[in-house]
Scaffold this motif. Structure first.
Motif, PDB file in Angstrom:
ATOM      1  N   GLU A 229       0.780  -1.204  -0.032  1.00  0.00           N
ATOM      2  CA  GLU A 229       0.046  -0.074   0.146  1.00  0.00           C
ATOM      3  C   GLU A 229       0.717   1.387   0.097  1.00  0.00           C
ATOM      4  OE1 GLU A 229      -2.363  -0.525   3.457  1.00  0.00           O
ATOM      5  OE2 GLU A 229      -3.684  -2.141   2.423  1.00  0.00           O
ATOM      6  N   ILE A 230       2.030   1.161   0.785  1.00  0.00           N
ATOM      7  CA  ILE A 230       2.663   2.399   0.869  1.00  0.00           C
ATOM      8  C   ILE A 230       3.820   2.541  -0.193  1.00  0.00           C
ATOM      9  CG2 ILE A 230       4.818   1.674   2.152  1.00  0.00           C
ATOM     10  CD1 ILE A 230       2.364   4.323   3.054  1.00  0.00           C
ATOM     11  N   GLY A 231       3.875   1.554  -0.922  1.00  0.00           N
ATOM     12  CA  GLY A 231       4.868   1.491  -2.073  1.00  0.00           C
ATOM     13  C   GLY A 231       6.500   1.532  -1.942  1.00  0.00           C
ATOM     14  N   ALA A 232       6.465   0.552  -0.580  1.00  0.00           N
ATOM     15  CA  ALA A 232       7.990   0.612  -0.265  1.00  0.00           C
ATOM     16  C   ALA A 232       8.574  -0.598  -0.860  1.00  0.00           C
ATOM     17  CB  ALA A 232       7.895   0.472   1.240  1.00  0.00           C
ATOM     18  N   ASP A 233      10.128  -0.459  -1.064  1.00  0.00           N
ATOM     19  CA  ASP A 233      10.854  -1.656  -1.601  1.00  0.00           C
ATOM     20  C   ASP A 233      11.842  -2.196  -0.512  1.00  0.00           C
ATOM     21  OD1 ASP A 233      13.135   0.038  -1.640  1.00  0.00           O
ATOM     22  OD2 ASP A 233      12.026   1.043  -3.639  1.00  0.00           O
ATOM     23  N   ALA A 234      11.836  -1.990   0.623  1.00  0.00           N
ATOM     24  CA  ALA A 234      12.661  -2.297   1.642  1.00  0.00           C
ATOM     25  C   ALA A 234      11.986  -2.395   3.111  1.00  0.00           C
ATOM     26  CB  ALA A 234      14.089  -1.871   1.416  1.00  0.00           C
ATOM     27  N   VAL A 235      12.228  -3.271   3.759  1.00  0.00           N
ATOM     28  CA  VAL A 235      11.734  -3.512   5.152  1.00  0.00           C
ATOM     29  C   VAL A 235      12.947  -3.248   6.124  1.00  0.00           C
ATOM     30  CG1 VAL A 235      10.541  -4.965   6.868  1.00  0.00           C
ATOM     31  CG2 VAL A 235       9.679  -4.394   4.634  1.00  0.00           C
ATOM     32  N   ILE A 236      12.988  -2.619   7.016  1.00  0.00           N
ATOM     33  CA  ILE A 236      14.183  -2.492   8.057  1.00  0.00           C
ATOM     34  C   ILE A 236      13.649  -2.867   9.459  1.00  0.00           C
ATOM     35  CG2 ILE A 236      15.738  -1.144   9.298  1.00  0.00           C
ATOM     36  CD1 ILE A 236      15.913   0.760   7.014  1.00  0.00           C
ATOM     37  N   VAL A 237      14.128  -4.067   9.845  1.00  0.00           N
ATOM     38  CA  VAL A 237      13.853  -4.386  11.203  1.00  0.00           C
ATOM     39  C   VAL A 237      14.783  -3.736  12.358  1.00  0.00           C
ATOM     40  CG1 VAL A 237      13.477  -6.332  12.714  1.00  0.00           C
ATOM     41  CG2 VAL A 237      13.163  -6.644  10.294  1.00  0.00           C
ATOM     42  N   ALA A 238      14.180  -3.092  13.067  1.00  0.00           N
ATOM     43  CA  ALA A 238      14.897  -2.334  13.912  1.00  0.00           C
ATOM     44  C   ALA A 238      15.001  -2.857  15.272  1.00  0.00           C
ATOM     45  CB  ALA A 238      14.161  -0.991  14.248  1.00  0.00           C
ATOM     46  N   GLY A 239      16.117  -3.242  15.558  1.00  0.00           N
ATOM     47  CA  GLY A 239      16.572  -3.911  16.901  1.00  0.00           C
ATOM     48  C   GLY A 239      15.857  -5.403  17.265  1.00  0.00           C
ATOM     49  N   HIS A 240      15.672  -5.788  18.330  1.00  0.00           N
ATOM     50  CA  HIS A 240      15.227  -7.052  18.645  1.00  0.00           C
ATOM     51  C   HIS A 240      13.356  -7.087  18.658  1.00  0.00           C
ATOM     52  CE1 HIS A 240      15.050 -11.148  20.404  1.00  0.00           C
ATOM     53  NE2 HIS A 240      14.185 -10.771  21.120  1.00  0.00           N
ATOM     54  N   LEU A 241      12.983  -8.152  17.788  1.00  0.00           N
ATOM     55  CA  LEU A 241      11.579  -8.318  17.910  1.00  0.00           C
ATOM     56  C   LEU A 241      11.281  -9.412  18.870  1.00  0.00           C
ATOM     57  CD1 LEU A 241      10.546  -8.320  14.227  1.00  0.00           C
ATOM     58  CD2 LEU A 241      10.702  -6.395  15.793  1.00  0.00           C
ATOM     59  N   ARG A 242      10.273  -9.062  19.719  1.00  0.00           N
ATOM     60  CA  ARG A 242       9.693 -10.300  20.707  1.00  0.00           C
ATOM     61  C   ARG A 242       9.364 -11.497  20.143  1.00  0.00           C
ATOM     62  NH1 ARG A 242       7.845  -5.391  23.339  1.00  0.00           N
ATOM     63  NH2 ARG A 242       5.848  -5.284  22.296  1.00  0.00           N
ATOM     64  N   LYS A 243       8.865 -11.457  18.691  1.00  0.00           N
ATOM     65  CA  LYS A 243       8.678 -12.685  18.082  1.00  0.00           C
ATOM     66  C   LYS A 243       9.826 -13.526  17.696  1.00  0.00           C
ATOM     67  CE  LYS A 243       4.211 -11.714  16.233  1.00  0.00           C
ATOM     68  NZ  LYS A 243       2.975 -11.898  15.305  1.00  0.00           N
ATOM     69  N   GLY A 244      10.872 -13.046  17.886  1.00  0.00           N
ATOM     70  CA  GLY A 244      12.084 -13.625  17.790  1.00  0.00           C
ATOM     71  C   GLY A 244      12.571 -13.987  16.331  1.00  0.00           C
ATOM     72  N   SER A 245      13.949 -14.741  16.372  1.00  0.00           N
ATOM     73  CA  SER A 245      14.348 -14.844  14.872  1.00  0.00           C
ATOM     74  C   SER A 245      13.490 -15.638  13.914  1.00  0.00           C
ATOM     75  CB  SER A 245      15.788 -15.480  15.107  1.00  0.00           C
ATOM     76  OG  SER A 245      15.616 -16.784  15.653  1.00  0.00           O
ATOM     77  N   ALA A 246      12.814 -16.570  14.145  1.00  0.00           N
ATOM     78  CA  ALA A 246      11.961 -17.383  13.404  1.00  0.00           C
ATOM     79  C   ALA A 246      11.125 -16.660  12.826  1.00  0.00           C
ATOM     80  CB  ALA A 246      11.190 -18.661  14.324  1.00  0.00           C
ATOM     81  N   TYR A 247      10.494 -15.631  13.462  1.00  0.00           N
ATOM     82  CA  TYR A 247       9.592 -14.557  12.529  1.00  0.00           C
ATOM     83  C   TYR A 247      10.339 -13.886  11.720  1.00  0.00           C
ATOM     84  CZ  TYR A 247       6.593 -10.623  11.611  1.00  0.00           C
ATOM     85  OH  TYR A 247       5.905  -9.481  10.993  1.00  0.00           O
ATOM     86  N   ILE A 248      11.464 -13.448  11.898  1.00  0.00           N
ATOM     87  CA  ILE A 248      12.169 -12.809  10.887  1.00  0.00           C
ATOM     88  C   ILE A 248      12.583 -13.653   9.546  1.00  0.00           C
ATOM     89  CG2 ILE A 248      14.228 -11.655  10.237  1.00  0.00           C
ATOM     90  CD1 ILE A 248      14.336 -10.695  13.258  1.00  0.00           C
ATOM     91  N   ARG A 249      12.824 -14.900   9.518  1.00  0.00           N
ATOM     92  CA  ARG A 249      13.114 -15.829   8.655  1.00  0.00           C
ATOM     93  C   ARG A 249      11.776 -15.656   7.899  1.00  0.00           C
ATOM     94  NH1 ARG A 249      14.679 -21.651  10.499  1.00  0.00           N
ATOM     95  NH2 ARG A 249      12.602 -21.548  11.387  1.00  0.00           N
ATOM     96  N   GLN A 250      10.761 -15.958   8.552  1.00  0.00           N
ATOM     97  CA  GLN A 250       9.647 -16.178   7.826  1.00  0.00           C
ATOM     98  C   GLN A 250       9.077 -14.813   7.225  1.00  0.00           C
ATOM     99  OE1 GLN A 250       6.634 -17.596  10.885  1.00  0.00           O
ATOM    100  NE2 GLN A 250       7.666 -19.424  11.081  1.00  0.00           N
ATOM    101  N   LEU A 251       9.397 -13.706   7.828  1.00  0.00           N
ATOM    102  CA  LEU A 251       8.885 -12.455   7.179  1.00  0.00           C
ATOM    103  C   LEU A 251       9.973 -12.163   5.857  1.00  0.00           C
ATOM    104  CD1 LEU A 251       7.753  -9.735   7.071  1.00  0.00           C
ATOM    105  CD2 LEU A 251       9.670  -8.866   8.441  1.00  0.00           C
TER     106      LEU A 251
END
Length: 495
Positions: A229-251
């Motif tokens: 919707e926003i027209g972005a071409d990159a996602v920056i994950v800032a710091g540590h997510l509570r959902k952990g590394s498994a979520y980042i891999r799936q993302l």
């Protein structure tokens, strides 16, 4: 329910992205075009400098000798261009970043000619020696100059909104705001934050980045839809997510469908790239952080550069020093120089010299002005300080009052580049980690000097100094010296 509502609200508030805008905004597309441009420029410069060198060293040689040397020059050109590729001097992650990009160019050039020098010595190639002496420094300077020119062009384009990767920052509220603020200050002409996704459910519906406000949503369930919707071409994950590394891999897997890049912002905010090495072990990516070094060969080279540059400046600018000394004495009663005790490396005190920019009773009047202090932390700064003389305002604006510190550099009390030299009274108010500023010599200039000077708050000044202490390099020092020259002629935060 909160998440669905927030995402829907953005759809109506996000600006429509035209097809033309999407083409311009595509981070992958513009980087590829930019890399091709760099490749063409590098090739022309390398071939040009070697062809010129061959013509110079074979000016009076026979046709046979000329052809032979031309062939050797061609071999160097091929090796040089191959080294530029092998050292990833045009890596999309490095373009427009300044010191890191220049460092790779220097390493590729030095490696090429180191290998060539071995061949020259072993085979005793006389003509090759002249080729090396001229082509290495001239070619390297040309390559660095072309990268600087390209970078200036890229910065100008970024100000027009072109050649930027449109990014969405994802993470906890505090982490998102910190990363967005840092990218707004300076992202190496690469990233434009166009939205945010908060991991929590109370982050709000907008994010301020610099002077702009961009839409934001709460909840991580529908990042892909928000990115589209926003027209972005990159996602920056800032710091540590509570959902952990498994979520980042799936993302990362989920973002593949839209060809959206995934970037992880390390929580090691004060660790520079050269100290970080990825070492995969059986599929486990280990991030190895090297210990900072506060002695050794690099520091010997740094000291040698200090001596050569400071001695040269003192010799060349001695007439200016005399003129300024006379002007200071004429402008207000008192000595031309101001001497003050400062804290040096390992808390060793030394006498720092400056051209006097205040009235002689300035130290006595300090107590009367402390309630007007406009600085934070242990610093004292007053934009319209009544103690500053008429000439003092000019000296401070263009950093002319700092010139006598070249003598401190020559003596070894200071370095050309380093942390800000603190007052002894300031050190007594340091927090524990702030004392790390004293692990190396203070500098005539530094990151604080080229990043805003008195406009910086105390915490930002400390952060920059600590970053420099742990991550400095000779190439980084040269970059800071170059930026200092620009700041002197276009002063910011000088008062």
């Amino acid at each position: 329910m909160t998440q669905t509502h927030s995402t829907a609200s953005v759809a109506s508030s996000a600006p429509a992205i035209s097809a033309a805008q999407q083409v311009v905004a595509s981070g992958t597309a513009w980087r590829r075009r930019y890399q091709r441009s760099l490749t063409c420029t590098d090739s022309v410069l390398i071939l040009g400098i070697l062809l010129l060198t061959v013509n110079l060293v074979t000016l009076h040689a026979s046709t046979e000798r000329r052809t032979y040397v031309l062939g050797l020059g061609g071999a160097i050109a091929v090796g040089w261009m191959a080294a530029m590729a092998l050292f990833r001097t045009r890596d999309s992650r490095m373009v427009g970043t300044g010191a890191g990009e220049y460092r790779k160019v220097v390493r590729a050039s030095v490696s090429t000619f180191a290998a060539t020098a071995i061949v020259v010595v072993l085979l005793d190639l006389q003509y090759y020696r002249s080729l090396l002496v001229f082509a290495l420094p001239a070619g390297t300077l040309l390559l660095l100059g072309s990268r600087w020119l390209w970078r200036q062009w890229l910065i100008r384009q970024s100000r027009l909104g072109h050649y930027l990767s449109r990014v969405v920052v994802v993470g906890r509220t505090a982490d998102v705001r910190y990363v967005a603020a840092q990218l707004a200050k300076k992202s190496g002409a690469a990233y434009d934050v166009v939205g945010a996704v908060y991991e929590g459910k109370s982050g709000g519906t907008e994010l301020r980045t610099g002077e702009r406000v961009v839409p934001a949503v709460s909840g991580l369930g529908r990042i892909e839809e928000f990115v589209m919707e926003i027209g972005a071409d990159a996602v920056i994950v800032a710091g540590h997510l509570r959902k952990g590394s498994a979520y980042i891999r799936q993302l990362g897997w989920r973002l593949e469908a839209s060809n959206t890049e995934l970037v992880l912002a390390s929580s090691l905010t004060n660790v520079a790239g050269p100290r970080i090495t990825m070492r995969p072990v059986e599929g486990l990516p280990l991030m190895h952080v090297e210990l900072p070094h506060f002695s050794g060969g690099r520091h010997v080279l740094k000291r040698a550069m200090d001596v050569v540059v400071s001695a040269t400046v003192l010799a060349i600018l001695s007439p200016l020093f005399l003129l300024l000394a006379v002007a200071v004495r004429h402008d207000s009663p008192g000595p031309a120089l101001f001497a003050q005790e400062r804290a040096g490396k390992d808390l060793t005190s030394f006498t720092m010299f400056k051209f006097r920019s205040m009235v002689t009773r300035a130290e006595d009047e300090l107590e009367l002005l402390k309630d007007q202090n406009q600085a934070s932390g242990v610093l004292f700064k007053l934009r319209d300080d009544p103690r500053v003389t008429r000439l003092g305002h000019i000296l401070r604006k263009y950093s002319l009052d700092e010139l006598p510190q070249f003598w401190n550099v020559l003596r070894g009390d200071m370095s050309l580049v380093g942390p800000r030299p603190p007052l002894l009274s300031e050190v007594s108010g340091y927090e524990q980690h702030t004392h790390r500023r004293l692990l190396i010599k203070p500098g005539l200039t530094g990151l604080w000097q080229v990043s805003g000077r008195s406009d910086l708050d105390w915490d930002e000044s400390v952060r920059l100094d600590l970053y420099y202490v742990e991550n400095w390099s000779v190439m980084g020092d040269l970059m800071i010296l170059w930026r200092t020259i620009k700041v002197v002629f276009k002063p910011v935060g000088a008062y």
